[in-house]
Design an enzyme around this catalytic site. Structure first.
Site, PDB file in Angstrom:
ATOM      1  N   LYS A  48     -23.929 -50.912 -17.852  1.00  0.00           N
ATOM      2  CA  LYS A  48     -23.157 -50.887 -19.171  1.00  0.00           C
ATOM      3  C   LYS A  48     -21.929 -51.451 -19.076  1.00  0.00           C
ATOM      4  CE  LYS A  48     -21.775 -47.484 -22.801  1.00  0.00           C
ATOM      5  NZ  LYS A  48     -21.676 -46.135 -23.082  1.00  0.00           N
ATOM      6  N   SER A 122     -23.897 -44.841 -27.201  1.00  0.00           N
ATOM      7  CA  SER A 122     -23.382 -46.242 -27.182  1.00  0.00           C
ATOM      8  C   SER A 122     -23.968 -47.109 -26.015  1.00  0.00           C
ATOM      9  CB  SER A 122     -21.729 -46.378 -26.820  1.00  0.00           C
ATOM     10  OG  SER A 122     -21.517 -45.857 -25.604  1.00  0.00           O
ATOM     11  N   SER A 146     -23.756 -40.586 -25.274  1.00  0.00           N
ATOM     12  CA  SER A 146     -24.179 -41.995 -25.425  1.00  0.00           C
ATOM     13  C   SER A 146     -25.116 -42.185 -24.076  1.00  0.00           C
ATOM     14  CB  SER A 146     -22.990 -42.796 -24.957  1.00  0.00           C
ATOM     15  OG  SER A 146     -22.189 -42.771 -26.337  1.00  0.00           O
TER      16      SER A 146
END
Length: 444
Positions: A48, A122, A146
């Site tokens: 990420k 996210s 997330s």
């Protein structure tokens, strides 16, 4: 650019290959030297883009924030030392502020089963590239869900470890006291293998801690909590899927126990609706004050709201959270594990963009409280709904119950007979979950 695999579960609609581009921000041009021997040798992973990888820009989905780290995050280094190879960085809701995957200038990440639907966030790109088979596993982060919501919406596993178990050094904070590095994989066994390598105390991380994970599996006849109030926002298919999940857990030896959800819901609300949101502002304060207009809405408004609170307000909110934690703690005298829907419903990208705050809040109905109250959690696929969209459940346990959750989660996942992610590939054979208090893995 890595493309999505064309194979998909027959009941799902695979996103067109060009949409895979929205999941990737950058790829490694020159791979780091591979480790010939290691527990993760031969495996590939994605990271990420709020987690540093040396030589790749860290943007947090905000081009004005981009910088080139010279050193990888501790967790990335540990995985590479174990033989895993980084393929690239993945898209996310800007500054990890969102649970839907549409809040990025690089484009909304589509759901792996239907491109009209949100991927969840996210950690949207990390979930997508795992679900579509582009990597073996991926790293996300989890502050409010997330690392779980994208897993539930894409038919993969999302392991949210106990806070402090995996170092967050080299990870851009969202709300540092609640942040965790999460693991996405297509099976619980692989997620557990990655955790065994990734975990370990890091004296340079202020929130890292030495945890002795509980080594015994849950008893054969275990009790699992089910909220007394369940909200699916009119999604009858999700409600029916959760009822089947309760029966599935009963078939594995569980006994459902109704628990009061109010203290958990009230704790969850504090994350964004109290002075606790000031920690989000504090995380990027210097950048935000100088470049506020470079931050997209609604992320800008959410972070800016943290400016209005005083230090006294923060202490008051922390005391309220502690009080709710005391109330919630009583449920563990009656249950071994808490069962929740990972997400209460699915939304299309168009719906989310039309009402981005309220619908995002809905997606976090069953996730926001977990880190605030210092619990561990594991999101596991449960079924493909009649409309072709995935439904996942989350098992929540007290701090240090990570191996217990993995053992039960693996049994649950294999009992469903599900395929891996959005692929027409059966689950691998179950693995032995390390129910032992071992010294964290380290390279020789």
């Amino acid at each position: 650019m890595v493309q999505a695999l064309s194979t998909a579960i027959s009941t799902a609609q695979q996103a067109p290959a060009d949409l895979a581009a929205h999941a990737w921000i950058s790829r490694v041009q020159a791979s780091a030297p591979l480790v010939a021997q290691g527990p993760l040798s031969g495996l590939t992973f994605a990271v990420k883009d709020n987690i540093d990888v040396a030589g790749l820009p860290t943007t947090a989905a905000c081009p004005a924030f981009a910088h080139l780290p010279q050193e990888s995050a501790t967790v990335v280094t540990r995985l590479q030392q174990a033989g895993a190879q980084v393929l690239g960085k993945t898209n996310l809701d800007q500054f990890a502020c969102g649970l839907n995957g549409t809040r990025s200038p690089y484009g909304a990440v589509p759901n792996a089963f239907h491109p009209d639907y949100v991927s969840g966030g996210s950690s949207s790109g990390s979930a997508y590239v795992v679900a579509t088979g582009q990597v073996d596993f991926a790293l996300g982060t989890d502050t409010a869900g997330s690392g779980r919501v994208p897993a539930g919406l894409n038919n993969i596993v999302g392991l949210k470890p106990s806070k402090g178990l995996i170092s967050t050094r080299g990870v851009l904070p969202a709300a540092q006291s609640a942040d965790c590095v999460s693991i996405f994989a297509r099976s619980v066994g692989l997620a557990a293998e990655v955790l065994a390598v990734a975990m370990g105390h890091d004296a340079k991380d202020p929130y890292s801690r030495v945890l002795r994970l509980l080594s015994r599996p849950f008893p054969e006849a275990f009790a699992f909590g089910v909220p007394d109030v369940l909200q699916f926002f009119g999604d009858a298919l999700a409600e029916q899927a959760f009822a089947r999940a309760v029966r599935q857990l009963q078939a594995l030896g569980g006994r459902p126990v109704t628990v009061a959800y109010a203290p958990l819901a009230q704790a969850a609300a504090l994350l964004y609706e109290s002075a606790l949101v000031a920690e989000r502002y504090a995380a990027i304060r210097s950048f935000f004050d100088a470049h506020e207009k470079e931050v997209m809405e609604p992320v800008r408004s959410i972070i800016a709201s943290g400016r209005q609170y005083s230090a006294a307000d923060v202490f008051q909110a922390q005391a309220q959270l502690q009080s709710l934690g005391q109330q919630a703690h009583t449920m563990w005298t009656d249950i071994d594990v808490l069962l929740l829907p990972t997400a209460p419903t699915h939304y299309t990208i168009e719906q989310m963009q039309a009402d981005p705050v309220a619908l995002n809040r809905n997606l976090g109905t069953y996730t926001n409280f977990v880190n605030l109250l210092d619990y561990a959690a594991l999101s596991v696929p449960s079924e493909i709904r009649p409309d072709g969209l995935p439904f996942g459940i989350t098992l929540v346990g007290p701090c240090a119950s990570d191996w217990q959750l993995a053992e039960l989660g693996q049994r649950y996942h294999h009992a469903t007979g599900m395929l891996q992610g959005a692929l027409a590939t059966p689950l691998p054979a179950p693995t032995t979950i390390p129910h032992i208090d071992t010294t964290p893995w380290s390279p020789a």
